[in-house]
Scaffold this motif. Structure first.
Motif, short mmCIF file in Angstrom:
data_model
loop_
_atom_site.label_atom_id
_atom_site.label_comp_id
_atom_site.label_asym_id
_atom_site.label_seq_id
_atom_site.Cartn_x
_atom_site.Cartn_y
_atom_site.Cartn_z
N ALA A 111 130.38 0.33 -18.44
CA ALA A 111 130.07 1.68 -19.04
C ALA A 111 128.94 1.89 -19.92
N GLU A 112 128.97 0.91 -21.08
CA GLU A 112 127.82 0.96 -22.07
C GLU A 112 126.43 0.48 -21.54
N PRO A 113 126.23 -0.47 -20.71
CA PRO A 113 124.73 -0.75 -20.24
C PRO A 113 124.51 0.23 -19.54
N VAL A 114 125.21 0.92 -18.80
CA VAL A 114 124.94 1.88 -17.50
C VAL A 114 124.29 3.19 -18.36
N LEU A 115 125.22 3.63 -19.24
CA LEU A 115 124.95 4.74 -20.52
C LEU A 115 123.60 4.53 -21.15
N ASN A 116 123.60 3.23 -21.56
CA ASN A 116 122.33 2.80 -22.25
C ASN A 116 121.08 3.08 -21.52
N GLU A 117 121.21 2.68 -20.16
CA GLU A 117 120.21 2.92 -19.48
C GLU A 117 119.75 4.20 -18.94
N ALA A 118 120.77 5.20 -18.85
CA ALA A 118 120.63 6.47 -18.67
C ALA A 118 119.82 7.03 -19.82
N LEU A 119 120.38 6.62 -20.94
CA LEU A 119 119.60 7.17 -22.37
C LEU A 119 118.36 7.05 -22.38
N ILE A 120 117.60 5.98 -21.79
CA ILE A 120 116.53 5.60 -22.09
C ILE A 120 115.65 6.84 -21.34
N TYR A 121 116.16 7.08 -20.08
CA TYR A 121 115.44 8.08 -19.27
C TYR A 121 115.58 9.61 -19.70
N PHE A 122 116.78 9.94 -20.37
CA PHE A 122 116.79 11.23 -21.05
C PHE A 122 116.23 11.35 -22.21
N GLU A 123 115.96 10.15 -22.96
CA GLU A 123 115.02 10.39 -24.27
C GLU A 123 113.60 10.20 -23.67
N LYS A 124 113.16 9.87 -22.83
CA LYS A 124 111.88 9.69 -22.28
C LYS A 124 111.48 11.08 -21.81
N ASN A 125 112.38 11.69 -20.97
CA ASN A 125 112.04 13.07 -20.62
C ASN A 125 112.43 14.26 -21.79
N LYS A 126 113.05 13.68 -22.95
CA LYS A 126 113.26 14.85 -23.83
C LYS A 126 114.23 15.72 -23.35
N SER A 127 115.19 15.27 -22.75
CA SER A 127 116.60 16.08 -22.46
C SER A 127 117.48 16.13 -23.40
N SER A 128 117.17 16.96 -24.60
CA SER A 128 118.26 16.91 -25.41
C SER A 128 119.59 16.96 -25.21
N TYR A 129 120.13 17.88 -24.36
CA TYR A 129 121.52 18.04 -23.91
C TYR A 129 121.96 16.60 -23.56
N ARG A 130 121.15 16.16 -22.52
CA ARG A 130 121.74 14.73 -21.85
C ARG A 130 121.77 13.73 -22.99
N VAL A 131 120.81 13.73 -23.81
CA VAL A 131 121.00 12.71 -24.84
C VAL A 131 122.01 12.90 -25.59
N ALA A 132 122.25 14.15 -26.15
CA ALA A 132 123.38 14.29 -27.10
C ALA A 132 124.66 13.92 -26.41
N ASN A 133 124.93 14.34 -25.13
CA ASN A 133 126.18 14.10 -24.34
C ASN A 133 126.38 12.45 -24.27
N THR A 134 125.10 11.81 -23.81
CA THR A 134 125.32 10.42 -23.55
C THR A 134 125.90 9.67 -24.90
N VAL A 135 125.10 10.11 -25.85
CA VAL A 135 125.40 9.34 -27.37
C VAL A 135 126.78 9.63 -27.50
N LEU A 136 127.33 10.85 -27.42
CA LEU A 136 128.67 11.04 -27.52
C LEU A 136 129.58 9.91 -26.55
N HIS A 137 129.22 10.01 -25.43
CA HIS A 137 130.11 9.04 -24.71
C HIS A 137 129.94 7.39 -25.12
#
Length: 186
Positions: A111-137
């Motif tokens: 889970a952790e490496p996959v979520l960290n990879e997702a986080l990169i693309y959410f941060e890159k696209n400034k998707s605040s909701y998805r960043v917050a939710n991913t950080v929560l997970h």
């Protein structure tokens, strides 16, 4: 014209599936997602194929059929790759669902490496909701591992992101996780 009609029907079926999903009629949702998927596969509707696989996977999660959910998420990832796009927020969406499923099933090392990879693309696209939710997970993963300090740091970051972005729909999950973390931390 037949192609456009078929694609419109497929997308309509997918939307009906989403309506059933919202009503928690998950088996009925799967029927419509499945009909949509058949048309999309036949018509090679690659731009939206991956989203239908994700919708199917989410319905299976709701039914606690995690193996089927994971298979559909990986099919969604394969379908996304057919687009031959640079990795972006939609790629992050697929990876996030895979990571969250691994977190739900306590496959934390996956889970952790996959979520960290997702986080990169959410941060890159400034998707605040998805960043917050991913950080929560990611906080949940840290808590499940007994790393309460890191869990609390991720929770603090998630709370800040929730407030900055207005993603208040995440707050119930945030407060639940905060309570669980503090209770276990002692």
């Amino acid at each position: 014209s037949d192609l456009n009609d078929s694609l419109a029907i497929s997308r309509t079926l997918n939307n009906i599936g989403l309506a059933y999903h919202d009503q928690k009629a998950f088996r009925k949702a799967l029927e419509y997602f499945g009909q949509s998927l058949k048309i999309k596969l036949k018509m090679h509707d690659n731009p939206t194929l991956w989203t239908t696989y994700l919708n199917i996977g989410l319905a299976y999660i709701a039914l606690n059929e995690f193996d089927k959910a994971l298979a559909n998420f990986y099919s969604g990832l394969d379908a996304w790759k057919l687009l031959r796009e640079e990795k972006n927020e939609s790629y992050g969406s697929v990876m996030s669902e895979i990571g969250i499923l691994y977190e739900l099933t306590d496959s934390l090392n996956k889970a952790e490496p996959v979520l960290n990879e997702a986080l990169i693309y959410f941060e890159k696209n400034k998707s605040s909701y998805r960043v917050a939710n991913t950080v929560l997970h990611l906080a949940i993963i840290k808590r499940k591992r007994g790393d309460f300090l890191s869990a609390r740091n991720y929770l603090d970051k998630s709370f800040k992101l929730i407030n900055e972005s207005g993603a208040y729909s995440i707050l119930p999950d945030y407060y639940s996780e905060l309570s669980t973390t503090e209770e276990l931390k002692g």
